[in-house]
Design a protein around this motif. Structure first.
Motif, PDB file in Angstrom:
ATOM      1  N   VAL A   1      14.083   1.932  -0.751  1.00 55.09           N
ATOM      2  CA  VAL A   1      12.649   1.779  -0.991  1.00 55.09           C
ATOM      3  C   VAL A   1      11.864   2.530   0.072  1.00 55.09           C
ATOM      4  CG1 VAL A   1      12.720  -0.408  -2.256  1.00 55.09           C
ATOM      5  CG2 VAL A   1      12.567  -0.432   0.245  1.00 55.09           C
ATOM      6  N   THR A   2      10.768   3.139  -0.399  1.00 58.84           N
ATOM      7  CA  THR A   2       9.842   3.822   0.490  1.00 58.84           C
ATOM      8  C   THR A   2       8.491   3.139   0.336  1.00 58.84           C
ATOM      9  OG1 THR A   2      11.035   5.878   0.121  1.00 58.84           O
ATOM     10  CG2 THR A   2       8.833   6.067   1.057  1.00 58.84           C
ATOM     11  N   PHE A   3       7.919   2.693   1.436  1.00 61.48           N
ATOM     12  CA  PHE A   3       6.594   2.083   1.395  1.00 61.48           C
ATOM     13  C   PHE A   3       5.529   3.173   1.462  1.00 61.48           C
ATOM     14  CE2 PHE A   3       6.689  -2.606   1.610  1.00 61.48           C
ATOM     15  CZ  PHE A   3       8.060  -2.787   1.577  1.00 61.48           C
ATOM     16  N   SER A   4       4.390   2.915   0.822  1.00 61.84           N
ATOM     17  CA  SER A   4       3.310   3.910   0.831  1.00 61.84           C
ATOM     18  C   SER A   4       2.748   4.041   2.241  1.00 61.84           C
ATOM     19  CB  SER A   4       2.201   3.481  -0.130  1.00 61.84           C
ATOM     20  OG  SER A   4       1.584   2.308   0.380  1.00 61.84           O
ATOM     21  N   LYS A   5       2.111   5.190   2.497  1.00 62.85           N
ATOM     22  CA  LYS A   5       1.508   5.404   3.818  1.00 62.85           C
ATOM     23  C   LYS A   5       0.450   4.336   4.108  1.00 62.85           C
ATOM     24  CE  LYS A   5       2.246  10.347   3.915  1.00 62.85           C
ATOM     25  NZ  LYS A   5       1.707  11.586   3.385  1.00 62.85           N
ATOM     26  N   ASP A   6      -0.321   3.967   3.074  1.00 57.57           N
ATOM     27  CA  ASP A   6      -1.395   2.976   3.251  1.00 57.57           C
ATOM     28  C   ASP A   6      -0.868   1.619   3.697  1.00 57.57           C
ATOM     29  OD1 ASP A   6      -2.865   4.987   2.171  1.00 57.57           O
ATOM     30  OD2 ASP A   6      -2.988   4.081   0.166  1.00 57.57           O
ATOM     31  N   SER A   7       0.350   1.306   3.293  1.00 57.81           N
ATOM     32  CA  SER A   7       0.877  -0.040   3.563  1.00 57.81           C
ATOM     33  C   SER A   7       1.119  -0.268   5.062  1.00 57.81           C
ATOM     34  CB  SER A   7       2.194  -0.255   2.818  1.00 57.81           C
ATOM     35  OG  SER A   7       3.221   0.496   3.435  1.00 57.81           O
ATOM     36  N   ARG A   8       1.267   0.794   5.796  1.00 55.77           N
ATOM     37  CA  ARG A   8       1.586   0.729   7.237  1.00 55.77           C
ATOM     38  C   ARG A   8       2.903   0.031   7.528  1.00 55.77           C
ATOM     39  NH1 ARG A   8      -3.234   1.627  10.506  1.00 55.77           N
ATOM     40  NH2 ARG A   8      -4.897   2.161   9.082  1.00 55.77           N
ATOM     41  N   VAL A   9       3.734  -0.112   6.507  1.00 64.47           N
ATOM     42  CA  VAL A   9       5.070  -0.668   6.733  1.00 64.47           C
ATOM     43  C   VAL A   9       5.986   0.479   7.155  1.00 64.47           C
ATOM     44  CG1 VAL A   9       7.062  -1.801   5.667  1.00 64.47           C
ATOM     45  CG2 VAL A   9       4.746  -2.554   5.107  1.00 64.47           C
ATOM     46  N   THR A  10       6.549   0.376   8.341  1.00 59.96           N
ATOM     47  CA  THR A  10       7.359   1.468   8.888  1.00 59.96           C
ATOM     48  C   THR A  10       8.849   1.125   8.855  1.00 59.96           C
ATOM     49  OG1 THR A  10       7.288   0.517  11.092  1.00 59.96           O
ATOM     50  CG2 THR A  10       5.539   2.080  10.521  1.00 59.96           C
ATOM     51  N   ARG A  11       9.644   2.147   9.076  1.00 60.02           N
ATOM     52  CA  ARG A  11      11.103   1.978   9.201  1.00 60.02           C
ATOM     53  C   ARG A  11      11.426   0.885  10.223  1.00 60.02           C
ATOM     54  NH1 ARG A  11      12.874   7.444  10.616  1.00 60.02           N
ATOM     55  NH2 ARG A  11      11.392   7.108  12.260  1.00 60.02           N
ATOM     56  N   GLU A  12      10.718   0.888  11.341  1.00 54.66           N
ATOM     57  CA  GLU A  12      11.016  -0.065  12.414  1.00 54.66           C
ATOM     58  C   GLU A  12      10.694  -1.501  11.973  1.00 54.66           C
ATOM     59  OE1 GLU A  12       9.559   2.965  12.867  1.00 54.66           O
ATOM     60  OE2 GLU A  12      11.358   3.808  13.813  1.00 54.66           O
ATOM     61  N   LEU A  13       9.550  -1.637  11.299  1.00 52.49           N
ATOM     62  CA  LEU A  13       9.191  -2.962  10.763  1.00 52.49           C
ATOM     63  C   LEU A  13      10.232  -3.460   9.776  1.00 52.49           C
ATOM     64  CD1 LEU A  13       5.361  -2.998   9.943  1.00 52.49           C
ATOM     65  CD2 LEU A  13       6.728  -4.965  10.656  1.00 52.49           C
TER      66      LEU A  13
ATOM     67  N   MET B   1      13.387  -2.516   9.547  1.00 51.41           N
ATOM     68  CA  MET B   1      14.643  -2.817  10.261  1.00 51.41           C
ATOM     69  C   MET B   1      14.582  -4.216  10.865  1.00 51.41           C
ATOM     70  SD  MET B   1      16.698   0.041  10.661  1.00 51.41           S
ATOM     71  CE  MET B   1      17.329   0.014  12.315  1.00 51.41           C
ATOM     72  N   ASP B   2      13.473  -4.512  11.522  1.00 51.35           N
ATOM     73  CA  ASP B   2      13.298  -5.827  12.167  1.00 51.35           C
ATOM     74  C   ASP B   2      13.361  -6.954  11.143  1.00 51.35           C
ATOM     75  OD1 ASP B   2      13.125  -4.857  14.644  1.00 51.35           O
ATOM     76  OD2 ASP B   2      10.927  -4.989  14.824  1.00 51.35           O
TER      77      ASP B   2
END
Ligand code: PLP
Length: 371
Positions: free
Chosen positions: A289-301, A303-304
């Motif tokens: 899954v890839t989150f949209s740029k607007d969502s501000r959900v990052t790879r690091e988030l 992973m955590d």
């Protein structure tokens, strides 16, 4: 603590266990190639290709194929920046120069326009990786390869069970390579396969994989050239035969899991899951899954959040040019960077149950709804 959810696990049944046992008992002497021959035969039949050559890994198969095509120093080979490092290493080990292009956001595979724009008089080959079971644009890449007289190679390590307009991935280019690493849909623990429709290339690959010994050579231990030894063992091949006998079942379940994720996540605009491509069927090796740029959900988030729920977190491949390998520093890949920074691979294995799928979905839903 809840039980850990692994991102992949092979599907090993009594059939594989018995096959390995038989091979351990009788796979010697005059039978020392028996299971390798059987594995190559069933693989070629199921995939729909004239020639299949088993190897110790997909990485080895790729190096053999490049060597058989005579690709080496002074030659340029085009590949996507988003890739597993195994696609790059054989190119560099052959002494050729890798040339990186970006991926497309709607396939996660290499961008044919950038491929065309990267061609120079030194270009010899394009390596198209079918990422996570998605398919590269083989029509356009074939046309480009034909026009500029280049080889088209399909890294189909992740694309067993993937079809492009009815043809199995790996059967359209000059040759294709597959992996049977323990993480892949069909596994022998470690292992690979090179497939081709070109009888001369198949012969060349076999000779190179037998320390350069020609089948026509009458003298024992007499090499016509320096070659390689990337062979698969008979024991592994026996497990491979048993896995290929279950090909439909193995691929079906991988697709089913991806479909469940797709359905459960479809209402969330912030989430893009493996794209559906017209005319193509994915083998669904790895849901991502890839989150949209607007969502501000990052790879690091991501992973955590996965770690907190005791779920394996596996990142989208880093762009190869971000690793500082071998003096490689070309940076041309905004899509590769951007998608990797907002993505995570989702667990997918045959025995995964609905409670486990729920746990993965719940983490994503939580992230998609907190906004
Ligand atoms: C798994 C994989 C390989 C390497 O396979 P091995 O059998 O481990 O050598 C190569 N390319 C891609 C894209 C892969 O995912």
């Amino acid at each position: 603590m809840t039980e850990r959810i692994f991102y992949v696990k092979p599907s090993i049944t009594q059939r594989e266990i018995e096959a390995a046992g038989f091979a351990a008992l009788d796979g010697w002497g005059s039978n020392s190639n028996l299971y390798i021959d059987k594995f190559e035969k069933i693989f070629a039949e199921v995939i729909g290709v004239p020639f299949a050559i088993a190897t110790s890994s997909c990485t080895g198969a790729l190096e053999l194929g490049l060597a058989a095509l005579g690709i080496g120093p002074g030659d340029e080979v085009i590949l996507a920046d988003t890739n597993w490092v195994a696609t790059l290493a054989p190119i560099v080990h052959r002494g050729a120069t890798p040339v990186f292009v970006d991926i497309l956001c709607d396939t996660w595979c290499l961008d044919p326009n950038q491929v065309a724009a990267s061609i120079t008089p030194k270009t010899k080959a394009i390596v198209a990786t079918h990422l996570y079971g998605n398919l590269a644009d083989l029509d356009r890449l074939s046309a480009i390869a034909k026009k500029f007289n280049l080889y088209l190679i399909e890294d189909s390590a992740e694309a067993i069970g993937s079809f492009y307009h009815g043809a199995h991935a790996g059967t359209i280019g000059d040759f294709g390579v597959f992996s049977f690493h323990g993480s892949k849909t069909v596994t022998t623990g470690e292992g690979g396969m090179l497939v081709t429709s070109d009888v001369n290339l198949a012969k060349r690959v076999r000779q190179l994989n037998n320390h350069g010994r020609s089948t026509e050579e009458k003298k024992q231990f007499f090499s016509a050239e320096l070659g390689y030894k990337f062979k698969m063992s008979n024991l592994q091949a026996a497990i491979g035969v048993a896995q290929m006998e279950r090909f439909d079942e193995l691929v079906f379940r991988k697709r089913e899991i991806l479909d469940i994720y797709r359905e459960r996540l479809s209402e969330f605009e912030a989430i893009q899951i493996n794209p559906i491509q017209p005319g193509c069927t994915s083998g669904a090796w790895m849901p991502n899954v890839t989150f949209s740029k607007d969502s501000r959900v990052t790879r690091e988030l991501l992973m955590d959040a996965f770690r907190r729920d005791n779920i394996d977190a596996r990142v989208f491949f880093w762009p190869l040019t971000s690793m500082n390998l071998h003096g490689i520093s070309q940076r041309v890949s905004p899509n590769s960077d951007s998608i990797a920074s907002r993505s995570i691979n989702l667990p997918s294995y045959h025995d995964m149950n609905s409670v486990e799928i729920d746990r993965v979905v719940n983490v994503l839903v939580r992230l998609a709804t907190v906004g």
